[in-house]
Motif scaffolding. Structure first.
Motif, PDB file in Angstrom:
ATOM      1  N   MET B   1       0.851  -1.195   0.000  1.00  0.00           N
ATOM      2  CA  MET B   1       0.000   0.000   0.000  1.00  0.00           C
ATOM      3  C   MET B   1       0.885   1.243   0.000  1.00  0.00           C
ATOM      4  N   ILE B   2       0.529   2.198  -0.846  1.00  0.00           N
ATOM      5  CA  ILE B   2       1.363   3.373  -1.096  1.00  0.00           C
ATOM      6  C   ILE B   2       0.604   4.636  -0.705  1.00  0.00           C
ATOM      7  N   TRP B  65      -3.108   4.401  -2.083  1.00  0.00           N
ATOM      8  CA  TRP B  65      -3.168   3.595  -3.294  1.00  0.00           C
ATOM      9  C   TRP B  65      -2.888   2.143  -2.979  1.00  0.00           C
ATOM     10  N   SER B  66      -3.571   1.281  -3.714  1.00  0.00           N
ATOM     11  CA  SER B  66      -3.238  -0.135  -3.567  1.00  0.00           C
ATOM     12  C   SER B  66      -1.888  -0.431  -4.213  1.00  0.00           C
ATOM     13  N   SER B  67      -1.477   0.325  -5.218  1.00  0.00           N
ATOM     14  CA  SER B  67      -0.181   0.081  -5.865  1.00  0.00           C
ATOM     15  C   SER B  67       0.361   1.358  -6.496  1.00  0.00           C
ATOM     16  N   GLU B  69       1.770   1.445  -9.356  1.00  0.00           N
ATOM     17  CA  GLU B  69       1.446   1.380 -10.790  1.00  0.00           C
ATOM     18  C   GLU B  69       0.097   2.054 -11.066  1.00  0.00           C
ATOM     19  N   GLU B 100       5.701   4.294   1.700  1.00  0.00           N
ATOM     20  CA  GLU B 100       5.113   2.973   1.913  1.00  0.00           C
ATOM     21  C   GLU B 100       4.334   3.019   3.227  1.00  0.00           C
TER      22      GLU B 100
END
Lengths: 108, 108
Positions: B1-2, B65-67, B69, B100
């Motif tokens: 997770m970001i 964010w979940s990622s 990307e 992170e």
């Protein structure tokens, strides 16, 4: 609702023991702060905006408080012990910021 | 997770329209970012550590964010529109930091 942000500026060659911070320091602080501190968050800095740029802060934590008075009372009582533990995980002097929560989280 | 932190440094005499930011800009950004952005937070800077000291940042927001990307793809598509809206609420250039998530919230 008040946020207290504790931000550790990125410093070339500085020491920061994230495991100690996460597993020892933060639980100690929460135990001392009591129920006036609702919860905390911890993050590890990865990068700045430019590719390969270091983050502004190597680590940050946030304490969420129901009131500023609760924070002041808890820190008056336990601040010396909490600050005394900082040398166990870092030699960076943190930046402190008090904020008002405008949106706690947009999905609630 | 970001986490993507967007931080507006306190600047003497600078303009920051918090109502526009909260009610117009942030919902616009969330709508464009889509479901890869789980939620956001917004806070208003009140003070630094010393009594009467200005906060390091007049406002901050965080996108979860979940990622990484997901963030990159969304910003590639909608970044120009989002950045183009900034002048509507401030003349401060924000500081961006990618982090992170280590502890999302300690009470869960």
């Amino acid at each position: 609702m008040i946020k207290v942000n504790v931000m550790y500026p990125y410093t070339e060659g500085a020491r920061f023991d994230l495991a100690y911070y996460r597993d020892r320091h933060m639980p100690l602080v929460k135990a001392r702060l009591g129920s006036a501190c609702t919860y905390y968050t911890v993050e590890k800095g990865l990068a700045g905006r430019a590719p390969g740029a270091p983050p502004a802060f190597v680590a940050m934590c946030v304490f969420i408080w129901s009131s500023a008075e609760g924070y002041q009372a808890a820190m008056q009582e336990h601040g010396a012990e909490i600050r005394g533990d900082i040398a166990n995980y870092t030699d960076i002097a943190p930046l402190i910021q008090f904020s008002e929560v405008v949106v706690e989280r947009s999905d609630r």
